[in-house]
Design an enzyme around this catalytic site. Structure first.
Site, PDB file in Angstrom:
ATOM      1  NE  ARG A 144      -3.545  -2.291   2.593  1.00  0.00           N
ATOM      2  CZ  ARG A 144      -4.167  -2.491   3.590  1.00  0.00           C
ATOM      3  NH1 ARG A 144      -4.532  -1.601   4.616  1.00  0.00           N
ATOM      4  NH2 ARG A 144      -5.011  -3.527   3.525  1.00  0.00           N
ATOM      5  CB  SER A 172      -8.147  -2.726   2.969  1.00  0.00           C
ATOM      6  OG  SER A 172      -8.832  -3.327   4.168  1.00  0.00           O
ATOM      7  CG  HIS A 173      -9.055  -0.163   6.612  1.00  0.00           C
ATOM      8  ND1 HIS A 173      -8.294  -1.407   6.349  1.00  0.00           N
ATOM      9  CD2 HIS A 173      -8.126   0.599   7.459  1.00  0.00           C
ATOM     10  CE1 HIS A 173      -7.038  -1.219   7.093  1.00  0.00           C
ATOM     11  NE2 HIS A 173      -7.165  -0.078   7.678  1.00  0.00           N
ATOM     12  CG  ASP A 219     -13.040  -3.112   4.547  1.00  0.00           C
ATOM     13  OD1 ASP A 219     -13.737  -3.895   4.025  1.00  0.00           O
ATOM     14  OD2 ASP A 219     -11.797  -2.859   4.812  1.00  0.00           O
ATOM     15  CG  ASP A 236     -10.831  -4.952   1.026  1.00  0.00           C
ATOM     16  OD1 ASP A 236     -11.326  -4.140   2.115  1.00  0.00           O
ATOM     17  OD2 ASP A 236      -9.929  -5.625   0.953  1.00  0.00           O
ATOM     18  CG  ASP A 284     -11.386  -7.251   3.994  1.00  0.00           C
ATOM     19  OD1 ASP A 284     -11.617  -6.367   4.177  1.00  0.00           O
ATOM     20  OD2 ASP A 284     -10.281  -7.703   3.851  1.00  0.00           O
ATOM     21  NE  ARG A 285     -10.183  -3.694   8.378  1.00  0.00           N
ATOM     22  CZ  ARG A 285      -9.428  -3.160   8.991  1.00  0.00           C
ATOM     23  NH1 ARG A 285      -9.810  -1.999   9.747  1.00  0.00           N
ATOM     24  NH2 ARG A 285      -8.018  -3.307   9.050  1.00  0.00           N
ATOM     25  CB  THR A 337      -2.126  -8.555  13.715  1.00  0.00           C
ATOM     26  OG1 THR A 337      -2.554  -8.401  15.192  1.00  0.00           O
ATOM     27  CG2 THR A 337      -2.920  -7.653  12.764  1.00  0.00           C
ATOM     28  CD  GLU A 342      -7.229 -10.264  11.662  1.00  0.00           C
ATOM     29  OE1 GLU A 342      -6.037 -10.016  12.341  1.00  0.00           O
ATOM     30  OE2 GLU A 342      -7.445 -10.291  10.670  1.00  0.00           O
ATOM     31  CB  SER A 397      -8.774  -5.256  12.844  1.00  0.00           C
ATOM     32  OG  SER A 397      -8.283  -6.363  12.287  1.00  0.00           O
ATOM     33  CE  LYS A 448     -10.050  -7.962   7.205  1.00  0.00           C
ATOM     34  NZ  LYS A 448      -8.620  -8.303   7.009  1.00  0.00           N
TER      35      LYS A 448
HETATM   36  C1  G6P Z   1      -5.796  -5.968   7.627  1.00  0.00           C
HETATM   37  C2  G6P Z   1      -5.741  -7.348   7.508  1.00  0.00           C
HETATM   38  C3  G6P Z   1      -5.981  -7.972   8.608  1.00  0.00           C
HETATM   39  C4  G6P Z   1      -5.370  -7.247   9.978  1.00  0.00           C
HETATM   40  C5  G6P Z   1      -5.539  -5.900   9.659  1.00  0.00           C
HETATM   41  C6  G6P Z   1      -4.578  -5.267  10.765  1.00  0.00           C
HETATM   42  O1  G6P Z   1      -7.032  -5.553   7.365  1.00  0.00           O
HETATM   43  O2  G6P Z   1      -6.268  -8.135   6.396  1.00  0.00           O
HETATM   44  O3  G6P Z   1      -5.952  -9.090   9.041  1.00  0.00           O
HETATM   45  O4  G6P Z   1      -6.238  -7.633  11.381  1.00  0.00           O
HETATM   46  O5  G6P Z   1      -4.888  -5.359   8.471  1.00  0.00           O
HETATM   47  O6  G6P Z   1      -4.286  -3.688  10.319  1.00  0.00           O
HETATM   48  P1  G6P Z   1      -3.092  -3.182  11.242  1.00  0.00           P
HETATM   49  O7  G6P Z   1      -3.337  -1.712  10.818  1.00  0.00           O
HETATM   50  O8  G6P Z   1      -3.574  -3.251  12.868  1.00  0.00           O
HETATM   51  O9  G6P Z   1      -1.719  -3.965  10.885  1.00  0.00           O
HETATM   52 ZN    ZN Z   2     -10.526  -4.486   3.880  1.00  0.00          ZN
END
Ligand code: G6P
Ligand code: ZN
Length: 607
Positions: free
Chosen positions: A44, A143-144, A325, A327, A329-330, A392, A421, A423, A434
């Site tokens: 990213r 992602s988010h 979010d 994409d 998955d959340r 994580t 998770e 998150s 997810k």
């Molecule tokens: C992404 C991954 C998750 C993870 C999250 C954590 O969404 O797919 O599996 O829990 O990032 O993000 P962080 O910013 O805490 O590393």
């Molecule tokens: Zn995502």
């Protein structure tokens, strides 16, 4: 596009568009670009960085070099290429297609408009099949993270099992980015219209465009009893709002929640995917991250403020609320004036797994990431099933789900399997990502069955209250300090890691430290070791303080502080989580010296 030789039907209703182009492979000289290390979930960076020079091409070619070196059947193989619809998605897809064909890929699969959610990509890789099983897929998504020309872009490679590439592959990809000298691309590829399902025959290459929802929906229908959820939706006292936050979930939400399950039209909000998620990121629109801070519109609709406290509302409050979010998955789950933490949501889905047809044969395993609360552990213990604690990152669940299969035939099988998770990620072994809409359907399924059993509407809050009465409550919150100086954040982590073990036995108020370490994971399936996965302070009463640096940001560092306090069923179960963990936060600030390292006296996000 060029000359269309014929336009006939592809058997499943899709037109076949033939084009006798000759694609010529060219080798383009390039030089390594620093900083292409994939993080928690792919590479990213700022969108402008991706758009510059050979940035994307270098990375994609490094992926192909790795795959070819690892004997992945790229030659003549099928590859999925799509994304979450963020800014520059269409252009990136065209670049990837050209590099893929030049490296020998025979067939590209693409969702309509170049859209596929992350879980849908996993579903397509695993289940679309019919003789052309893909060897993997690229997901263009951050992602988010906010999208737009001034925000973030990302790319992630998933393997033939539908899951994110494991570390042993991503580290080889990184190595390649450091020594790459040329990338391959093709000339002569016409611009393809990805807006409608079609099969493009381009010389000896094929690009297939298909409805982005169909494969995922097919799989979800096997997981859940849609008829019972339909009956819940049809109740006059049940209302739902599902906020796609202008991310890729929109088409899935409308089709599944409104068309298939019969929710009232308009129940799916912000359901048109937008390149900047409705941005800019400085506004709440544009930050498609489903939590109490960023899902402003949904949280208010559900009668809460961003601290999760009840507020009065002039409009009727829906009985069920959810958000996704960028994409998709959340997930975030709410009921009327009630927020459920992702850690609790996981525990409750596991506890009620027998109400979900997917787990009819019995659940064999479950797992959570280390910072996720221990609520699920209590359920697993009561049910006598395996519960794993992994670092994580969703990729760590994949090996557990693949145990006892063709990938790890000599390992015991832990599937059917549920994991999650803190998150806001929840899912199961139907895919290897997810899955936001899966979590929503899992809850709807549980509510539908419980409502049928009780003869009256059962809410998420009812399920939670019952759960806590049985298992006790793991009060939980996460403080995020976003955009702090990276070097200073790393120094702070180093200081705490350096003292690892030394604070055991030390008391803070009436709490004594029992474990003080740096989390390390030994994968029971492939034997790999992941070190340095967060600093832990675990107290004698089970309370936990955990520090980690985020692995998904693109600029500076985000310090994550996870706080957990357990209260048994006999204790006070009705307090506000943020109040309960506050004393722990004070201890955490002492332990980390966070204020003097980062200059911050309060977090940017509490969730
Ligand atoms: C992404 C991954 C998750 C993870 C999250 C954590 O969404 O797919 O599996 O829990 O990032 O993000 P962080 O910013 O805490 O590393
Ligand atoms: Zn995502």
């Amino acid at each position: 596009m060029g000359q269309i030789a014929s336009n006939i039907c592809g058997g499943d209703g899709r037109p076949v568009i033939k084009n006798d182009v000759t694609l010529t492979i060219k080798n383009v000289p390039t030089e390594p670009i620093a900083g292409q290390a994939p993080g928690t979930s792919g590479l990213r960076k700022k969108t402008k960085v991706f758009m510059e020079g050979n940035y994307l091409a270098n990375y994609v070619q490094s992926v192909f070099n790795t795959l070819i070196e690892e004997n992945v059947p790229v030659q003549g193989g099928t590859l999925v290429v799509s994304g979450d619809g963020r800014y520059w998605n269409p252009e990136a897809i065209q670049i990837i297609i050209k590099i893929a064909f030049a490296n020998g890929v025979g067939r590209i699969w693409c969702g309509t408009d170049g859209l596929l959610s992350t879980p849908a990509t996993s579903a397509v890789i695993r289940a679309r099949g019919y003789g052309f099983e893909p060897f993997g897929g690229f997901i263009c998504s951050a992602s988010h993270n906010p999208g737009g020309i001034n925000d973030d872009f990302g790319i992630k490679y998933n393997c033939e099992n539908g899951g994110p590439a494991p570390e042993k592959l991503t580290s080889k990809m990184l190595e390649w980015t450091g020594k790459i000298k040329e990338y391959k691309s093709v000339e002569g590829l016409p611009n393809l219209d990805l807006s409608k399902p079609a099969i493009y025959k381009l010389g000896d290459k094929i690009v297939e465009v298909f409805d982005c929802v169909e494969d995922h929906l097919k799989l979800l229908k096997q997981c859940f009893d849609f008829n019972s959820i339909k009956r819940l939706m049809a109740r006059p006292d049940f209302t739902i709002v599902y906020d796609s936050m202008s991310g890729v979930q929109g088409p899935y939400a409308r089709r599944i929640i409104e068309q298939e399950l019969g929710a009232k039209p308009g129940s799916c909000t912000n359901a048109d995917p937008k390149p900047d998620f409705g941005g800019p990121s400085s506004a709440w629109h544009g930050h498609a991250d489903p939590n109490l801070t960023y899902a402003v519109e949904l949280v208010a609709t559900m009668g809460l403020n961003k601290e999760g406290q009840k507020i009065s509302s002039s409009k009727p409050i829906p009985s069920f609320g959810a958000a996704a979010d960028g994409d998709a998955d959340r997930n975030m789950i709410l009921s009327s004036q009630f927020f459920i933490s992702p850690s609790d949501s996981l525990a409750m889905i596991v506890d009620n797994a027998d109400l979900i047809p997917q787990f009819r044969a019995g659940l064999k395993g479950c797992a959570r990431s280390m910072p996720t609360s221990g609520a699920v552990d209590l359920v697993a213990k009561a049910k006598g099933i395996e519960c794993f604690e992994v670092p994580t990152g969703w990729k760590f669940f994949g090996n557990l789900m693949d145990s006892g299969t063709q990938y790890f035939p000599d390992k015991p099988q832990y599937t059917p399997f549920i994991c999650g998770e803190e998150s806001f990620g929840t899912g199961a072994d139907h895919v290897r990502e997810k899955d936001g809409i899966w979590a929503v359907l899992a809850w709807l399924q549980i509510l539908a069955k419980k409502t049928e059993q009780a003869g009256k509407l059962v809410s998420v809050e009812d399920v939670a209250n019952q759960h806590w009465k049985t298992y006790g409550r793991n009060y939980y919150a996460r403080y995020d300090y976003e955009g702090v100086d990276k070097a200073k954040a790393e120094d702070m982590m180093k200081m705490m890691s350096g003292k690892s073990g030394q604070l055991v036995g030390k008391s803070y108020g009436n709490m004594k430290i029992k474990i003080n370490d740096v989390f390390e994971y030994n994968d029971p399936v492939d034997g790999s070791v992941s070190k340095n996965q967060g600093v832990r302070f675990i107290f004698e009463d089970g309370s936990r303080i955990i520090f980690r640096l985020s692995g998904t940001g693109v600029a500076g560092a985000t310090v994550r502080l996870y706080l957990e306090k357990y209260t048994p069923p006999t204790g006070n179960l009705g307090m506000h989580q943020f109040d309960v963990v506050k004393p722990l936060a004070d201890v955490a600030l002492q332990l980390s010296n966070l204020k003097s390292y980062t200059g911050r006296d309060k977090p940017t996000v509490i969730t």
